[in-house]
Scaffold this motif. Structure first.
Motif, PDB file in Angstrom:
ATOM      1  N   LEU A 111      -6.944  18.097 -71.176  1.00 28.31           N
ATOM      2  CA  LEU A 111      -6.284  16.822 -71.460  1.00 28.31           C
ATOM      3  C   LEU A 111      -5.536  16.856 -72.790  1.00 28.31           C
ATOM      4  N   ASP A 112      -5.950  17.732 -73.707  1.00 35.16           N
ATOM      5  CA  ASP A 112      -5.307  17.835 -75.016  1.00 35.16           C
ATOM      6  C   ASP A 112      -3.910  18.449 -74.950  1.00 35.16           C
ATOM      7  N   ILE A 113      -3.608  19.175 -73.884  1.00 31.08           N
ATOM      8  CA  ILE A 113      -2.321  19.884 -73.828  1.00 31.08           C
ATOM      9  C   ILE A 113      -1.467  19.516 -72.616  1.00 31.08           C
ATOM     10  N   LEU A 114      -1.889  18.531 -71.843  1.00 33.25           N
ATOM     11  CA  LEU A 114      -1.068  18.138 -70.697  1.00 33.25           C
ATOM     12  C   LEU A 114       0.113  17.290 -71.167  1.00 33.25           C
ATOM     13  N   PRO A 115       1.313  17.561 -70.647  1.00 30.78           N
ATOM     14  CA  PRO A 115       2.498  16.805 -71.054  1.00 30.78           C
ATOM     15  C   PRO A 115       2.598  15.429 -70.403  1.00 30.78           C
ATOM     16  N   SER A 116       1.731  15.138 -69.451  1.00 34.58           N
ATOM     17  CA  SER A 116       1.730  13.845 -68.761  1.00 34.58           C
ATOM     18  C   SER A 116       0.333  13.259 -68.804  1.00 34.58           C
TER      19      SER A 116
END
Length: 141
Positions: free
Chosen positions: A112-117
């Motif tokens: 979740l820390d690196i998702l763009p959406s």
């Protein structure tokens, strides 16, 4: 919005991570690394960009780690990477790469820390642990 997951479908953490990526409305590039391991340079970069050492990215449980003598502190990063390339089961999983960074997603919610959406709705892991609420917000552990 390119997202790549180095995935093992037999791993619950990897399945949960993939499901959270899809819960954000993203269909990632899925690489089953046991069949298609990343090339050595890609593996090295993936580990470095995740903020890990090569040794920290090695999986010990259920692998030939002990039999290969990989606990030996005298082994270099190159020797460890060579072992990981020869025995992809030694690569810890799942690694996820997005435009926002690379992470070893253990636990799976690290993704979740690196998702763009953002998440599009509630999400619970396979074991029932709620990670995201109905409004798509991360639930504190």
């Amino acid at each position: 919005m390119s997202v790549t997951i180095y995935h093992n479908p037999d791993c619950g953490t990897s399945r949960n991570t993939l499901a959270m990526i899809r819960n954000a409305g993203i269909e990632p590039t899925v690489i089953e690394y046991l069949h298609t391991p990343p090339p050595g340079g890609v593996l090295r970069d993936m580990i470095r960009n995740s903020g890990l050492t090569v040794r920290a990215a090695i999986r010990e449980k259920g692998t030939p780690y002990a039999e290969l003598g990989l606990a030996d502190p005298a082994l270099t990063d190159d020797q460890l990477l060579d072992a990981m390339m020869a025995h992809p089961i030694l690569i810890n999983r799942p690694f996820v790469i997005t435009a926002l960074g690379a992470r070893l997603c253990r636990p799976s919610e690290v993704v979740l820390d690196i998702l763009p959406s953002p998440q599009r709705g509630a999400f619970a892991k396979e074991d029932g642990e709620v990670v995201v609420d109905g409004q798509g917000r991360r639930v504190a552990p």
